[in-house]
Scaffold this active site. Sequence first.
Site, short mmCIF file in Angstrom:
data_model
loop_
_atom_site.label_atom_id
_atom_site.label_comp_id
_atom_site.label_asym_id
_atom_site.label_seq_id
_atom_site.Cartn_x
_atom_site.Cartn_y
_atom_site.Cartn_z
N ASP A 90 45.38 32.04 33.83
CA ASP A 90 44.91 33.42 33.96
C ASP A 90 45.65 34.13 35.09
OD1 ASP A 90 43.49 31.65 35.75
OD2 ASP A 90 42.15 33.31 36.24
N GLU A 155 40.83 30.71 37.17
CA GLU A 155 41.02 30.44 38.61
C GLU A 155 40.86 31.71 39.44
OE1 GLU A 155 42.95 29.95 42.50
OE2 GLU A 155 43.48 31.40 40.96
ZN ZN Z 1 46.98 31.28 41.54
#
Ligand code: ZN
Length: 453
Positions: A90, A155
């Site tokens: 992501d 994340e």
């Molecule tokens: Zn990162």
Amino acid sequence: MTATTPAPQLVDDATAERLAAALRCVTISREDPAETDTAEFDRFVAFLEQSFPLVHAELELETFGHSRLYRWPGSTAPERVSALLLAHMDVVPVDDVSGWTHPPFAGVVDDEFIWGRGAIDDKSRVVAILEAVESALRDGVRPRETVYLAFGHDEEVNGVRGAQSMARKLREAGIRTGLLLDEGGVITTGVADGIDQPVATIMVGEKGFATVRLSVSDPGGHSSMPGKQTAVGRLARAVARVQDHPFPLRLTPVTVDMLTRLRGFMSEPRRTLLGMARLAGPAVTRILAARPQTEALVRTTTAPTVFHGGVKSNVLPQRAEAFVNFRILPGDSVADVLAHCRRIIRDDQVACELTGITSEPSPAPAAGPDFDLIAELAREVVPGIAVTVGLVPGATDARYYDDLAETRCNFAPIILTAADLDRIHGTDERISRLNYARLITFNRRLLDRLAAG
Ligand SMILES: [Zn+2]
């Protein structure tokens, strides 16, 4: 040394194009998963499966939402785990597209760079790891012990669905790994004061994170009869007290280790002064505290970031609130931060509470047994560098796996300038073909080491 993998050259067009194709998937993670464009994540994982056929034929795969946990069974000791390689698919959104040389999700490749959001953070690492595994499989290279790859999908919004679930799964299966490798440190040039060589900072842990909300409520009224202080004035005083009473300066073992490793690369008189680091701790900490970049190494930092209060210049505010963000040095804790605020403010009209995500610092970060291997591979890929340890100033997915590994390294062997560092989460994120080649070679050489007898 396994000398079969050649020194990094510029990546060829086909390899650059595969990363560019990954960058064209708009895999922006959102705090509210309902706002996530899942079709773009579907497109990204379909691209992985199509681009890396051997990986997907030979490794076992378990998915957690869009997060992917691959198991590559060891050829001689599959019950043992030598490495857990993390990366995330992501990316963060783009604030202002107008400043970009190429649109952030166009995935443009030119003679020198591959451009786009995620080119450094962190799709280049996802795809480079897969390039390395695919080429190892093609060459008949197999790890002696089992290797896991874990690619998170959230994340940037704290990894609570991806990394946390994958880590829990491994923990429940009783998995322990030698090496845990994730994003974080890089090789910088022109950033470390007084050192001419590029400096590789292999981060061995991370600082904690907490935000404290300070708030004041007041009956309000007309500003012509304000009394002694308004909600805004009271809150301003509290914020100023917190800012004026920072956490104490403290030299942690990681910082001592960092300086010790860098000492030999420094010019005089720094080198001599640092030779006395343990004896002359206060002098060293004062020098580090003089610049914001290095001050973060020697204390839990305090940053008032948001201040709201009042509605109109002639109306007394009924409510005012401020946010103060802390990055917590190992040895302090989230609870310490809150207690510190209450102790410093000493005003029971000012409410203090934690808000949003909190994360404790790594408990006792230190260079583990596999650190030297990562350092050696970094020197192979980029000869002539200084190598040291550090702490990730923010939070990475690796924190969820910390307890599963003997050695934690947050590191990628790409050379970045201070200006390049600003591109991460900023404008014109890009990776050079040479840096991308370093990343692939580094991962491939790591796999060769895990395979060699
Ligand atoms: Zn990162």
